[in-house]
Structures are given as C-alpha cells and as structure tokens.
Motif scaffolding. Sequence first.
Motif: not given
Length: 520
Positions: A442-444, A484-485, A490-493, A496-497
């Motif tokens: 689910e996270a992937k 996870v959210e 965050s700016d690392k990934k 924003s949504a």
Amino acid sequence: TNLVIILGMMQVSKKIPFEDPQVLMAVRALYVISNLIILGIYLYMQSKINAKKDLTTLKYVEPPPMGSAEEPKLVTTTVHSYDLQQLRSMYKSQLMGVGMMAVMHLYFKYTNPLLIQSIIPLKSAFEGNLAKIHLFGNPAIGDLKRPWKAAGGLMGMGGASEIKSDKKSIEQAEKAGSGGVKEDRGRVAIMTDRPSTPPNATGASHPGTLPRSPLTPEQVKQIVSPPIYLNADYSDLIFTQEISRLKAKALHSQREAEAEASKQQNVSPAFKRSGSNIAAGQKRPYSATSTSNVPATFRDGCNATLAKSGGFRPLDDIQPARNFTKFVEYDFSKMTDTKGGFLTVEDDPHNKALHSIKENEKPAHMTMKEWERHQLLRSLRDQKAGPFEPGLSVLKGEENKVCRECGSLEIDWKWEEILCCAVCNACKEKFPDKYSLLTKTEAKEDYLLTDPELKDEELLPHLERPNPHKSIWNNMMLYLRYQVEDYAFSDKKWGSAAALDAEFEKREGEKKRRKEDKFR
C-alpha cells in the motif's frame, strides 16, 4: 490488397482520437453495421442456393491434412451440398472473428482493430466465390468452377493443399478405396437399417440334409429392392456396394458353418452335445454325461485319473508358471527396522542435537498448564505489558513518556520502542487516519515510495508480522500512516498531496501509452 488495407488503416487509426467517447461509439457502430451487412449477404446467398437446388454430381479428391500420413479422400456430393458446406464454413469463420474481436476490445481494451475489422471481412464477403456466383450472377467456369481451391495460411497468403477433380485422380482414389460415400446424408438415402442377410443356420438341421446354399444375386435383387435416389449414379453405385456386401456376408456365414461341422466331426461321440439329432422330450444318453471316456487332451479340468480316484480336484494338477517357481519367502515377524541407517533418539539418548526442543514445541518435562503459563509470560515480555511494563517514577516526572495526543502515561511501549511513537491504545482507535498501519504494498502503490526508502528503518520504522497468506513467505512489514504521509508530502519526496496526485496521473498515462504503442 488485404495487407495494404491493414497497413493503411493502422496509420489512419493513429490519428483518430479513440479517447473521445463519441468517436469510440461511432467506430463500434460501424463495426456492428459491417457485420449486419455480412450476415444479410450470407442469408441472401443461402436463399439463392436453396432456390436453385442444383443436384449435379460433384466428385473431387480431398487432400489429407497438412502433416498427416492419411491418403487423399474421394468425396462424392452435389453442387447444392457443396455450396451449403462452403457457406457454413464462412459462417463459422465470421463468428470466430467476432468472438476474438469482442475479447480484444472488451477485455484487453484495444480499439484500433475495430476499424480494420469493419472493412476486411466485408471486402472478403463480396470477393468470395459464392458471392460472385449467387450474388453477382457470374457463371461457374474457369476459376469459379467447383471445387474451389482452399485458401491456406494467414489471409490466404500461405500455401494450400490442392483439391484434385481430374478423372485420373478420381479413378486412383476409387481404386484405393478411400471415400466414395455421399457426404450429404440428408439428401441421399444411405441404408442405415440394412436388410437381413441369408439364413444364419447353414448347418444341417436334420440328419442327412445338406446345408442351404447362399442366395444368388437374382434372388437378392428380388428380396432387396434398391432405395429411391435423386440421382441415378448414386443408386447404381450404392446398389452395387450392397450386392457385394451381401455376397461377402453369405460366403463368410457358409465358411463358419463348414468350420463348425468339421469340429463336430472331430469330437468324440461321447462328448457330442445334444443337438438337433435328439427329438424333443428325449433324454440324453449316458455316454453324453459320463466321465469314463474322457480324452487325455480334453481341457476340462476333470481328467480320467481324478474321476477314478473319486473326486474332482482340478487345482491339484495345476502347476505354477516357470517364472514363478523360485521366490524368496521372508518372515516379517523376525525382521528388525534399522530406520534406513539413520540415527534416531532411541539409538543415542544422550545426544543433545537429537533431543533439541523446537521453539513452539512443549518440552517433555512440562505439564500443559506450565506450558501455557510460560507462553503467556513470553508474550507479555515481548509486548512489554503487565509485570514487564517499564516502571514510572514520581521523582522524575519530566522524564516519563506520555501520549502525544492526550498526555496519558499508559502508552504502547512496543510502538514507542520500534516505531518511535508514544501513543496510547485509546488514541490509536480514536484517530485511525493517523495511527492506522499500512502494508509495504500500500505504501508503494498509494504514496509511490521505493524499496530502499521503505527498508530504511531510520527513515521509516516498521513492524514485522507473520505473513497471513502463507507462513513460509517473508514477514509482513507494517508502517504508520502519519509517518509515511509526513515523508511523502515533505520536500524530500513529492512536496505536497497535489504533487503526488499529479505524479500518479502521469504514471498512469505513461502506462496506457506504452500499452497502445505495444499493440501498434
């Protein structure tokens, strides 16, 4: 021409916006209309074939299937039956094409073939030999002369076996005895209920009488009247076959009667069965049932020696076969099980490796009550609950860990140790959108995270549980939703949504485009 049309329509289909629902519905309507036109053409040709009802004899040699060792088969039919057979094969091929197109479009979501299959089958229906004869009225001469050459390979480009209709090939097939029977069994009367053959009892019914001779062909003609055929050639052919069959069967019955008579003559008079030479109501003679004159070669299991000894024991004289006279007889009560040469606990009671206790297996020195108490203590120790819960100090209140939501001191110590999240059980149930657990899959899929990121315990800590689908598979990895959210937004990934949703739509579009390009 079919190949040129396919290549051209493939280029045209690339410029058609199939994503537009109206365009897609128009292409579907075109495909349905094309199939309805083809069905109307086939029904019209069927009515024309039945109206003409051409019963002209048609003979040809059908080649064997490719790769088969069979000989060519002679087929005798009529023009009417041949045309109906060709029309049935056209129905089947069209239905097969519609079924394949339905699977490709409805299941695999391919839209490009709809345009191609709306043109190619309609063109083939108008270019067929049946359409040229019954639809356009061309005479059946030249290339349209029956039988037609079967198209082989893809779209008729491959080589096909040649159907021969010359006189020499037909004569060779008739001499070889292959085929020759009328295919249209509904129009020509094939004799399924064959008449009775000459009398079965050809032997002597009374002493001194000769067996009855078989019927002559003239007598057979009086008994068996040939069926009425629609064509004189068929009547002569099948009537000749029927006469030959009756002659052969009568000759076979006569030979069987002669063989039976010769056997009766070779049997001793004492063992002749009571037959037609004994009058009705007369008892059999004593010699017919006596065992005193049994021949030595008579295989009855009751020979003369045993009869004179006073008892019939045929199994005493039966000897075993030569291959089974020598065998080894084992006494299983005196055998010892050596366990196949392997060491067991009974062989070496002091070996600790053989006496090792499994993790979830009850030791032999424990009772069931003690084993249950041991398991309970072990589960409490793993969960840091009950007597194993970390102590709370009144003097060091600022060092005590409290719930991050309500400030309660009764937090889940296992989550605090592994997931680095101090929260109580009541808040976990109260805020499921933050403290629910996500699987690795689910996270992937939902947050587009990678395996290296999910395996990094400092970045995303996780719990491990046994796999619910199969115990031998890898353990299930569970992550906290809010952790996870926080990382995904965050700016690392992704930032924003909204950026995550845009990346998801982009990947789905790329996947669909690759699928369409692969088909084209």
